[in-house]
Structure formats: structure tokens, C-alpha cells
Design an enzyme around this catalytic site. Sequence first.
Site, PDB file in Angstrom:
ATOM      1  N   ARG C  75       0.868  -1.172   0.000  1.00 16.20           N
ATOM      2  CA  ARG C  75       0.000   0.000   0.000  1.00 16.20           C
ATOM      3  C   ARG C  75       0.902   1.217   0.000  1.00 16.20           C
ATOM      4  NH1 ARG C  75      -4.659   1.018   4.509  1.00 16.20           N
ATOM      5  NH2 ARG C  75      -6.027   0.586   2.763  1.00 16.20           N
ATOM      6  N   ARG C  97      -3.734   5.469  11.353  1.00 17.07           N
ATOM      7  CA  ARG C  97      -3.078   4.165  11.348  1.00 17.07           C
ATOM      8  C   ARG C  97      -4.134   3.127  11.667  1.00 17.07           C
ATOM      9  NH1 ARG C  97       2.872   4.572  13.871  1.00 17.07           N
ATOM     10  NH2 ARG C  97       2.977   2.628  12.680  1.00 17.07           N
ATOM     11  N   SER C  98      -3.821   1.875  11.402  1.00 10.97           N
ATOM     12  CA  SER C  98      -4.838   0.868  11.702  1.00 10.97           C
ATOM     13  C   SER C  98      -5.170   0.847  13.193  1.00 10.97           C
ATOM     14  CB  SER C  98      -4.423  -0.515  11.195  1.00 10.97           C
ATOM     15  OG  SER C  98      -3.073  -0.748  11.449  1.00 10.97           O
ATOM     16  N   GLN C 105       0.548   9.001  10.564  1.00 13.12           N
ATOM     17  CA  GLN C 105       0.841   7.897   9.651  1.00 13.12           C
ATOM     18  C   GLN C 105       2.243   8.107   9.078  1.00 13.12           C
ATOM     19  OE1 GLN C 105       1.441   5.159   7.381  1.00 13.12           O
ATOM     20  NE2 GLN C 105      -0.646   4.970   8.192  1.00 13.12           N
ATOM     21  N   HIS C 171     -35.424   9.648  13.760  1.00 14.08           N
ATOM     22  CA  HIS C 171     -34.350   9.691  12.768  1.00 14.08           C
ATOM     23  C   HIS C 171     -33.629   8.351  12.829  1.00 14.08           C
ATOM     24  CE1 HIS C 171     -31.468  11.291  10.061  1.00 14.08           C
ATOM     25  NE2 HIS C 171     -30.496  11.365  10.918  1.00 14.08           N
ATOM     26  N   ALA C 249     -26.254  17.370  16.286  1.00 12.53           N
ATOM     27  CA  ALA C 249     -26.046  17.301  14.840  1.00 12.53           C
ATOM     28  C   ALA C 249     -25.810  18.652  14.180  1.00 12.53           C
ATOM     29  CB  ALA C 249     -27.214  16.582  14.181  1.00 12.53           C
ATOM     30  N   LYS C 279     -23.412  20.174   8.247  1.00 11.41           N
ATOM     31  CA  LYS C 279     -24.545  20.970   8.691  1.00 11.41           C
ATOM     32  C   LYS C 279     -24.119  22.212   9.469  1.00 11.41           C
ATOM     33  CE  LYS C 279     -27.769  17.083   8.987  1.00 11.41           C
ATOM     34  NZ  LYS C 279     -28.324  16.121   9.953  1.00 11.41           N
ATOM     35  N   ARG C 308      -7.103   2.725   8.075  1.00 11.80           N
ATOM     36  CA  ARG C 308      -6.816   4.087   7.629  1.00 11.80           C
ATOM     37  C   ARG C 308      -8.022   4.619   6.876  1.00 11.80           C
ATOM     38  NH1 ARG C 308      -1.544   4.672   4.111  1.00 11.80           N
ATOM     39  NH2 ARG C 308      -0.562   2.769   4.878  1.00 11.80           N
TER      40      ARG C 308
END
Lengths: 439, 439, 439, 439
Positions: C75, C97-98, C105, C171, C249, C279, C308
Amino acid sequence: MRDLIKKYMKGLIPQNMLERGTIVLESQLDPLRILFEQRKIPEEGWSDSQIRLLLTILSMMDTDKDPQAARVGEREARVASPLVSGLAADFCHGIGRSGEIYAAQPKAPGASIMYTMVNKLASDAIQRFGAPNLKHSLLLPLPTGMSIGLTISAMRQKRKGKYVIHPRIDHKSPLKAIELIGLETRIIEGELKGDAVIVPPEKVAEAINKETVAILSTTTFFPPREPDDVKEIAKIAREHDIPHVINNAYGVQSREIMRKIRSAVDAGRVDAVVQSTDKNFLTPIGGAIVSAPEPEIINEISEQYAGRATAAPATQFLAAILALGIKNYEKLRDEQEQNRKYLEENLNKIAEEYEERVLQVYNPIACAMTITNRDPKKVGGALYNLRVTGPRALGPADYGSCVDKYPTAYMTMNAAIGTRHEDIEKAIQKLEETLKQVR
Amino acid sequence: MRDLIKKYMKGLIPQNMLERGTIVLESQLDPLRILFEQRKIPEEGWSDSQIRLLLTILSMMDTDKDPQAARVGEREARVASPLVSGLAADFCHGIGRSGEIYAAQPKAPGASIMYTMVNKLASDAIQRFGAPNLKHSLLLPLPTGMSIGLTISAMRQKRKGKYVIHPRIDHKSPLKAIELIGLETRIIEGELKGDAVIVPPEKVAEAINKETVAILSTTTFFPPREPDDVKEIAKIAREHDIPHVINNAYGVQSREIMRKIRSAVDAGRVDAVVQSTDKNFLTPIGGAIVSAPEPEIINEISEQYAGRATAAPATQFLAAILALGIKNYEKLRDEQEQNRKYLEENLNKIAEEYEERVLQVYNPIACAMTITNRDPKKVGGALYNLRVTGPRALGPADYGSCVDKYPTAYMTMNAAIGTRHEDIEKAIQKLEETLKQVR
Amino acid sequence: MRDLIKKYMKGLIPQNMLERGTIVLESQLDPLRILFEQRKIPEEGWSDSQIRLLLTILSMMDTDKDPQAARVGEREARVASPLVSGLAADFCHGIGRSGEIYAAQPKAPGASIMYTMVNKLASDAIQRFGAPNLKHSLLLPLPTGMSIGLTISAMRQKRKGKYVIHPRIDHKSPLKAIELIGLETRIIEGELKGDAVIVPPEKVAEAINKETVAILSTTTFFPPREPDDVKEIAKIAREHDIPHVINNAYGVQSREIMRKIRSAVDAGRVDAVVQSTDKNFLTPIGGAIVSAPEPEIINEISEQYAGRATAAPATQFLAAILALGIKNYEKLRDEQEQNRKYLEENLNKIAEEYEERVLQVYNPIACAMTITNRDPKKVGGALYNLRVTGPRALGPADYGSCVDKYPTAYMTMNAAIGTRHEDIEKAIQKLEETLKQVR
Amino acid sequence: MRDLIKKYMKGLIPQNMLERGTIVLESQLDPLRILFEQRKIPEEGWSDSQIRLLLTILSMMDTDKDPQAARVGEREARVASPLVSGLAADFCHGIGRSGEIYAAQPKAPGASIMYTMVNKLASDAIQRFGAPNLKHSLLLPLPTGMSIGLTISAMRQKRKGKYVIHPRIDHKSPLKAIELIGLETRIIEGELKGDAVIVPPEKVAEAINKETVAILSTTTFFPPREPDDVKEIAKIAREHDIPHVINNAYGVQSREIMRKIRSAVDAGRVDAVVQSTDKNFLTPIGGAIVSAPEPEIINEISEQYAGRATAAPATQFLAAILALGIKNYEKLRDEQEQNRKYLEENLNKIAEEYEERVLQVYNPIACAMTITNRDPKKVGGALYNLRVTGPRALGPADYGSCVDKYPTAYMTMNAAIGTRHEDIEKAIQKLEETLKQVR
């Protein structure tokens, strides 16, 4: 830069990663630094990001970007929208002053630096690509024709008169340019020498008189016309003390032609050489480079341009030459030579098959083949319909051969710089189709 | 379009959503359709996406984009990289033919359509913005100065001679342009009329002789110079049968000046009017529009340009005029008028405070104030350092007033189109700082 | 920078022009420097060039740009073409990072700096726009719903269990998010209080039991639902030692709602607050900001993200918040408040005319009006056809009112941040057309 | 289109040129038409203009572009500036509905068409590149890890329980994803088989019990770990009626691995296969494709995503797959295979020279060599400093080998898709330098 990054970005990511990021960034910024240090075409081509970054930084130096300015002039590079500005790579103030095109423009420090650099790279290009004795160059935001006009106009500082001597080239632009500047053209007719059409230098010499302002010779045209013997003409120009301008429209691409230019400059008088940016340097159409052995002529040409000019041709040349770099350019020249050879070989094969022959004409870029059993107009039309662009198919009396009547009809094809092998291949194959089709 | 979308996108999303998407898309494509139908400046300005889409579609019609073409010409719009192409909005073939700048270029159908449309919109602009009797217009990819050169050169078709009569304007570009085309300028000196510097039309009439090629009058310059009385000069030109070219550099923005142009065309002889694209239409520097009451003169000017040209100024004008639209342009003109008034009011206030006075000069764009108690050079320098760009501060004998010696030093400021109220405000405030500072 | 320019550009243009160009450039680079120094949202919005320059420099630090690298991982941010890279603003390595989404990273120092800065600016935004006690923020490249999921999942570190208590909001996203992470929702039904639908905090308290993982309350929804009494719920959460997450939100735009958030944090227990980037901050859809009074919760949420992530939402937030700056944001908030008022006034007028009434519901962003004499579905449909987007027209039993049966049909409209006055005006006018049309 | 052009552009340029322009344009628009007709990956890659045009037209269908809309929702894709919009390729409304990620979004018809097309092309890719029995695919705007989480979460519809059986892979993302969704991982330890680390399928079978939700197997990891025997595991899954998900992170690039996937689907039970877009299709990081033999599982996964999502990963995949086309992709696969071979050959040479050996492990993408005489950490560090990115150097007890203790230290390198021959060459050479340097 390293210090700036270390100082400002400190603590945002671990130190060793910042170190690596800095190294990676520097690897890409180094070419920019080197460009400003050396002011020469880079060996390696640049990436898009590098080119864009350079243009961004320079355009941000122009005063129309000044967030604190109060702009109360009649011309302040105000633009209708950011999109419009982007179409000029944000060089909205253009280049030059009304006095001289190459003078720095106080409202546009960035564009001025850009254009100065362009002229340095143009100069470097002409020298490195074959004419080290043409030490001074200027990019004009004008096509070759108009640029020839300004160049010859500048010659009037050296010699008054009415006429420009011009070994015949069947191309309208230079003729129109001469007319525009209020002069007349004395065309020296071409003559046959085997298959080739040439203009003997002695006929140029004979035509010189008191009213001659300059000689305009030409290196690149399509066959059967051969390049002018610019070395001999240069000698004649020196002998008669006549300004000599060479139209080297697409000659920079060819090492051979550049050798001819170089030896003309060495052997005689060459005041200026004009070359197209698009035909030689893979830019969009719109610019020309005028080169000269002496700086004064460049000054004088610069003074011929009335007003500030669009920055586009300069910007496009800068981007193109940086994207290429020396190595790619030389590689493209190698390919051009191979393609030219490949074109001739294949035209020979076709010629044999269809009882035609390839004209024996010296031309490092193009090649011509007779068309004796077919109507050249139909051949041209068929090629057009088969989407072959650029070939010319002419009858004996057509404008283009540089003599009044050429012995035969013929067609030409070019293997110019940037042409892909695949283009030639396809064109050859379409030509065969055409010859089969057309009767 | 609706049918195409229905046909090809069917089933990808529910039918009612597709319907809505089609409506939204059509709302944005409609202006493109209308542009091609009417070939006039739209009332409402376009969005960036619309402008970009138009440019994309047109540039995709040029033959260098043909994926099936075999390109074997010497000039095939090959470019160094997509970035370089993008710098020309992908119009890599430029515009025009070597014969005529406005002729369609066979290799560039898209750019040719673009440029034809540009000329139609330029023509529409001149007519709708005040001179409906100037029915024909051509955008030249050249600044005003160079364009005046080509225009006067075209006049030579009508009248041979050596001189161009030019009521004095202290600007180098037109003079250089006349020199470039091999003619000489006969400058008619300015004289004082109150505060104003004018050139009486009768002095123009007196200067005419057999060697006169044309008269070059001017509508826009900075005070104390007033616009030429172009109506009277037009009458004189008609009477003496002399070509008359008006340099209307930044006059299109002003309704008043356009009225003068219109009545000059109605009342006498006006062969051509030249105006800057950047100063009037908010484009980057690089283009001019030449307008004429008769189509022939446009043809002749088109033939003066030697070679194919950069498409940049045309593309930029197209984008600018579409981004603006008629409504915004008229709104900008309203603002220009308000700003001009605001500028004068505030200069009056300052003048009173500092015992200076605003010069009583007719000028719809700029305004001038005396500088009697300070060194104008220092005033200019201080303004420059305070980042006021565009004002001029001149001493009595400086080049710029269009007379040999003007009675007083003065400074000028412009309220040109596109200037924001905020610019004037800031400039006024900086001027006060300057007058406080400088002794 | 000044020194670099002086050193490298010296001699290319006259010194005084270079000085000016440097000043102009510095005026534009200063905000970049200040950003890195202060790591806060700038007061003034940035220009496009400044934003692009920042993104360019940062993306050039990622290792996939290293011209000298040998890349032999599985990768390595190899992309199909420069266009594809451009679609990610050249942050091809994404972010994180994972192990943790917010960890730097190693292959992407530039993107990591970008993302760290984004989190600092997000944190600054939440604090300056009303909740200075939410000191820690993290932008997740996920919508609000998914972000709520990750946030509640992190709560499991603090408290085991099976249920999330959720005062009813009609919602789906939060419900789905809770299901995704393997928990169940205990909905606390809404009840009427005058026109308003509310959920009494004591009902929340009653629902708490041993299996409760967290409470999810909500500040923004459309009327007749009112914001939850987050302060009281926070007190209850503290009392019962239950994690409390607020779905805020689109609450950041509203000063009033941010005051409620602030006092909830002060008065009780609020573990995390989740808000949408699009929003609240005028970005394209795709991101959310999770804020917390304590850093640990941010760490834990950061650890919930597996892998990632795309850099797009972070990049878009960065560009948006820099383009806005503090001043513009506050100005947009002022406009939002005016528009909200204007909306209510005009709905009142229409209501009177058509024998309806505006619901008396506290909601700083939206407004609702009864629809008693018409079919709400038809009203909704007619508005849709008139191209009013965003209104909701609901019948008494429709999902949306947060109670099983609301006494009346009604329709809602929003005056959210970024809405133009013109939108409200047009919507009101279309509503009138609709009410005339629909029977 | 032809008719539209003929109708609207008529008369702007000569008819034959218009004809040619139309042909050239159509040649470029044809692929767009074909894409909508066939909804499959094109054979030939597209040009940038074609890709941009497609994105432009689609984004112009979203309702936020409607010039006539009155937008009064709380979420109307208002953005801070055109630059911000451009960062999302103008798909400001994102993709999906709160109910299902793949459902068409009424406010975004264009983005919905785009995303539907993306899913069709993703499906085509998986089928044509080796697994024709995986007929249904969905692109998730999430990395592989998160996508595995959603996929396994969907499995809960089929089977309740607590555990996911996972043959050991030393990679955190899948483990975190399983934790996120509220499940636990039962890791099946790897064991040695010669140099290779494998997990015997029978150990998987043994681990199954009533609480097992699913099996997660893996095809791609770095050596010494070999791909799981997915065919055998599929048989076991069928036998025990257990959902089976395959993590095929970067397996699409490899014809061999895709054959394994295909035969697993044929021979046993495979519910879903998850693959990275960036690792297989040369996109920036951020997306994954989930594929399944049956459509229902795709539906269920689509319903796991809570909220609307960023359009970026979908847009980037679309651009990448169109830029590539089938032919280029297969060519890249050829190169991958050659590079893999070249890598092994050269590692063998080095190994011999430095008394190491290449591990005998089946892996079509990566290769590993022992490091017995040096500290693997130092080797890793030295490679890092020499700017080799992506290799891993691990000691016997390090996390990564998928067994608790591997007999030897080793390092791995990849020859993944998109890696240039030059990268391998350079990496090999740097490895030699490293081995010389490090003791």
C-alpha cells in the site's frame, strides 16, 4: 525551508516523521531553488505540483493579490471571477511595460520575474540545443509571423530602406508581417536542383540594393523546398552589411538544422533568428523566441511591442520547458530522428508498390512522395476523411512548392518533434488505404 | 438532452429522481443552448460549472483531441503535458489562420467556434453598452496599442501616406504602434481651457494634408486631459475624407463616453474604435476589441495579423463576459458612477483641509487634485509605500499632462469599473495620511 | 521567506519591485505562518490561493511524492493518474493508522500534520463557538450517525451493558448506529407539552438500569420536537454514573444551543458531543466532530476506527473553516438568526391568511405551521415540484413528530446556517402558491 | 448530440469544419454513451477530459446546483466556497440515505447515478478480474477493516452469537472492527509448514460452536504467512452452516488469488468477500468493495451504514477504473507478475551473497528473505533512511509472523500492482547497501 518547517510544524507529528516529511518536501522544492540559482533548464523534468507551486508563488507576488492594497488606477488587473483569473494562471497583469515588452512591470513583480526567467530559459534552450553563439533570446507573445515583423522592424534602426529580400517560401505569414510594418517583400524565386527546390545564394546577393532593409532567410519548410543555405547568405549579408534575419520556425527540434544556424552565425552576419515555441517546445500556439548573438538587437525588438501583453505564451513555455527538462527534450529529438527515418523507409515501400517515388530532398523533418497516377486533391481529401492531419497533397502548379511549376504532384508528411511512432504508423497505413481507394 | 438522459440513465435511480436531476441539469444547460441560439451576452451571469462545461465541450472539438487521428503535420498542437494544455484551457491550436486571424482554423473547429462566438459577444457588448451603430467587432489577442497599430495599418488600404494625426496624449503605446507599422505621428499639442487640457478640433483640421493616413483621437485619459471631441473630429474626418480611428481604451465602462462615441459615429466619420478588454471587461491583460460601423474594415484588420494566435485573450474574454452577464455589467457601471462621485466628494474634502483644490476637468472615470505645497514625487512615493496602487502624482513639467507645462503639480485617482467602494475609501484615507506625513 | 526570496530572486527584476513583490507575497503567506504558530481558526477567511498553497505544501510531504523513494509495500498510495490523485487533494495515503484514526501515519507526514491541524481547529471551533468546556475534539471521516456509533462503542470501556437510552427522535441513523455496534436502543417516548413534543428528563432517569451502557440525548431536530433538556439529563447521568452522549447534529450554528451544551457540561455529566461538519461548517457531507471535556474519551473513540481512512472530510473541513474564518462564521450566525426570525414572521402571515397557525415550539433553526385544511402529502408534493427543497409536510401519524400521534398535520421549514434570505423569501412565496393550488 | 451540435453551432464555422469538430467530439463522447449503455468497465482507459466531463454532468444534476431552488432544509449541501465544493468533485450531498448507503438520495440524483454506476463497475471488476460467481458488489466509503465490521454485522441477521472465528493474521484492523460491532474474535493460531505459516482448515472446523457468528478468513498477507485455504474453509462453512467472510484485501490484483476465491465460492459457502479499492484499483485510500454471490447480503450490508456518506471514495474509484480500463488493468497485472518474479530472483542473488535464503512461502505478491546475521531492526531502520518504503523487517518474536515465535528473523518486500520495475530495482540495490552497512 527546513528551519521554517521545523519551527512551525513542531509537535504536530512525531519528530522523526516530521523529519521524513521535510526530506520529501525538500526533494521536491530543491529543483525550484536550483532553478533560481542557475536560471537554466533543469536536467530532469518537473512534476505538475512543482510547476504549479512555482506559478502560484510567483503570481502571489503581483500587486493585484495584495490584500492590503487600495487600487485606484484605471488598470489594476481586476477580473470578473476567480475562474477568469485562473485562465491566466493568475498572472492578470500580463507582462511588460508600454515602453518595452521585456521590462519589469511595477504592478506585477511576480509576472516580471516569471518572464525574466522565461527569457533566460529560452536563451539557455537555444544555446544548449545547438546554437551557443546565439547568446540572447526573448520570448514574444506572438506567433512566428508577427515576431518576424517586429524583428525586421527593429532592423530599421540599422538600415533605412523599403525592401526585404526573401528567398521564396510559400507561406503567407512572413509576407503579411513585412507588409504590416510598412515594407515590401522582394521574393527571390526558387529553382529546381534535382528533385529539390532551392534558392541559390548568389541570387540573393544580386538582389541587394540601397533600398534593402534586410534579408529574411528560412531553414524549415516542407519538401521539395530545401532549407536556405543560411551560412552562405550570412556571408553575403556580412559582405554587403545587410541585416539578416533567419526564420527558423521549427528548426530547434533538429540537431542538423541547429548546426546550420550555428555555423551561419559563426561564418557571417545573422542579426536575429526567430523560432516558434509551439512547434519546437510543445506549447500551445502563441509564442515565438527571437534569438540574437548581440544583446542590442533584443533590446530593440523588445521596444517594438506596443503595450503590455498577455502572459499566456510565456507561462505556457515555462511550464512546458520545466515539464520536459533537458533529458526528455533530447529523448524527444532522438525519437524525432527515428520517426523521420521510419517515415522515409515506409514511404519508400509504398512508393515502390504504387509506382511512385520518394523525392530526393534534404529535409530532416519531413518527407515527400510523388503522386503521379492520382488526383492529389482526392488523395488529400481521402487522407482528411481518414483523420490523417497535417499531410499536404499538392499539384504541380499549387502554391506550396516555392516554384511556379513543379514537375510533378506530390504529398508530404512530417515526423516532427512530439509525433509518436504510432502516428507515423497509422498515417502510413491510411495512406495505403487512400492509394487503394483513390483512382 | 432530456431524451438522452432518459434513455441512457434509465433504471440507475428511481424515475422521479431522474426526472428531478434532469430538470436541475437542464436549468444549467439552458443558458448554453440559449447562447448558441441567440449569440448574445446572457442577461444573467453564468456559474463556473457552466463556463467550464462550455470550454470543455468546445476544446474537445479540436483535432488534437481526436483519439483516432494520425497527426503528421509540423504543427499539431502537441503539448508537453496535460498541465501545459490546461494553461491554454486546452485550446492548444490557438485561433486563426495565417491568412486572417478571424478565419476558422480547420485543425481547431472548437477554438474557431469559440472565437467566432467571442467576436459576436464583443459586438453585442459594444452595441448594448452604448454604441449600437458600431455593428461589427473583432477581438484581437493584442493589447490596445498593438491593436491600434493593426487598425491604422488597415487604413492604408484606403489612403496612402506617411503621417497619423494624433491629438496629444502622453502615452507611449499608440506612438510606438504607429512607428512599428512604418508611419510617423503628427502630434497636435494640447492647450489649457480652465483647468482642463484639450486639443481643439480645428487644430486637427489644420494639420491634415496629402500625406495624412489617418487621425487617431482618444476618449479616455487621466485628468487634466479631457476626452477628445470625437464628434467634431469625426465631422472633420468626413469632410476631408480621412480615416478616423478612436482610441477608446477604457471608455466602454462609461455610459457617457459611449454616448460620445455613438454620436461621433452618427455625425461624422469613424472607421474604427479600439478598446481594451481588461480595462473594460475585467479580463486579464492581453486583448482589445476593434469595432467598426462597416464590416469591411474588420476584414481588413483581421488580415493584418500575421500567423495563428494564442487563444488566451479570447478565452478569457468569453469567460469574463459570461460570468458577468448584462445585469452585473450594468450594476458594475452603476457602482463605477457612484464611486466616481464619492471619490470627487472626498477629494474635495481633503482639498479644502489641505488648501488644495480639485481640478475642474470633465472626466467620468478619474479625478485630479492640485498638489501645491508638497513635492509630488514624495506624495507619489508615500502613496506607493502605503500600498495605494494606480494614482499618479506629477509635477508641472512631467510627461503626462499632455501640455509642455501645466500650471500646477497634481495627483489623480481613478474610480474605474470593478473598483470597490472600499478601495476608494482606503485610498482617500491613505492620501490623508500622506498629506500629513509629507512636507 | 523574505531572505529566501531576496537571495534567490535577486537581479531578476529591479530591487524595489522585488521588495514590493516580497511584501505582497508575505501578506498572503503570513496567515499560513500564523496558523502554524497559533493553531487556531483565523479571524479573517483565507483566499483560495492560500488554501491551495497550504494543501499543496502538506501533500508534498507525503512519502508517495518522494522522487527518490523505492516503494515496495503493498500500500504505497499509487494512483491511476494525476486526476485521481487530485480528487483526493493529493492526500493519497489517507489519514490514520490501523491502530488509531488520529495517530500520525509514517507514510503520510503531510496528511498527518493536516489532520492534526484539523483536530486543533475543530477543537477551537467548538470552544469559540460556544462550548469552551469541550476542550478536546476529533474529526471523524464519518457521518454523524456512524460517529455516534463509534462514540457509544467507546463508552463500553466505561460501562458494560446492553442498552442505550434514547429520548425519542424520529431519525434512523442513530438507531442503526447503535444496532451496528451490537447494542439495543431503549426509546423514551415523546409527549406533548402545548404544541411542543418533549421527553421529560425524569422518564430518562426512570429507564436507567444495570444494563444501561449510555444515554443518547439530542439537541437539534425539527419541530414540533424540542431540544432535549440536556442539562437535566446531564445531571441525571452524573447522579447515576451513566455515560452521556449528546447528538448535537446541527447545533454548533446556534448560539443558544451551544449555551445549552455548555451548561450541560458544567452542570452534569457529558462524555461526548457529536456534531456534523456539513450541517455546521458548510462542508460537503461526510464528516463529524466528536468533542469531549476530557481527552481520554477522544483517545478511545479514535481507537474504535478500524483502518486508515479517506482524507476527504478532513481536507474539506480544513478548507471550509479557513475560507470562513471566525468573522464570517459569526456573520453567518447573525444571518441565520435574522433568517429564522424572518421565516417565523412570514409563516405567521401566511398562517393567518390561510387559517393555520405557527406551532409554538422552541427551535432556534426551524419553524412549523399547521396544515389542517389540506392533505399534507399534496402540500409536500407541490412544494417539491416548485423546487423548494428541505421542507417536511407530515400527517398526524407520520414518522417524524416523535410521538405516536400528533394532534395535527403540519409542515416545517429551516433557516439553517448558510441559507440565504432569498431562499426563505422564495420558499415562502412558493408556499403561498402551494396553499392556493392545493385543496 | 450530433443533431444538437448541427442545430446550435450552425453557421459559426464552415459546415465541413463543423462536421469534423462533431466527429472529433463524438469520438470522445462515445465512451460516455457506451458506459451508460453497457454499465461495464471500458476496454480502453478514458482521457482526463472524458472523466471530468462525466463528473461535471453528474454533479450538475444534484439539487444543490438548481439555480431555481429555494433551499430550506437543515442539510442542503451549502458549502463555504467553490474551492470547498471542488474538493468533493462538487458532489456536496454525498451518497446514500440514512436508511441504506446504496439507496438513491433524492437531493442528489447525480451523485446517486454516480454511485450506482460505481457499484456496477465494482461488480464488473470483481467478475472480470477473476470471480464471475461473485455477482454483486458494493463500494463502501470505508477502509477494508471497517467494511469487514459492517459485513460481519450483517451476518448477524443470519446467525446470532458472540464469536468470530479468525485464522490468525497479525493485523489489527479486522480485530478492531469485530470489537466495534460488539463481537469477540476467536483467533486460530498459525503453525509452521516448512518455512510457511499456515492455519489448517481443520482447526477452524474444530473451533465452531453454537456461539459462532461467522468465520473470517484471509487471502493476502505478507510472508511467511500463506493465504488461507479458502476453498476448504468454504466447505467447512457450508457443512456447518456458518457465514463465511473472506478478507481479500489486496487479492484482486492477483489472478492466482482470484482463482482461489472463485473456487471457494463454487465449492463451499462464501457469504461475502471484502477488498480494498486503493490496494487493488490504484485509488487514494478510503474505500472497500464488498462482493457476494447473492444480492441479499449486499442489501444487508448496505443497511448497516448509519447516515449519508462522503462521496470521495466512490468518485475516486470511478475515476481510477475509467482511467485504467480493462486493458491497462490486465497490463498492470502482467507487470505485477513480472515484478514479483524479478523481486524473487534478485532476493535470491542477494541471499546467496550474504548467506541468507529466500523463504519458501507461497505468495503471489510479496517475498521474504531471512535475516540471520544482522539485527532486523537495524536493517529496517537503514532501509527507511535509504527511502525504501514498505518493507518489513521482523525478529522471530515480533507481531507479524502470525505465530508466536518464528524460527528466524526476516524481511519482506512486495511487488504489488502499480509498483514500477524501477522501484524493485532501486529497493534491491538499497537492500544491498543496507546489508553492507549494517552489522
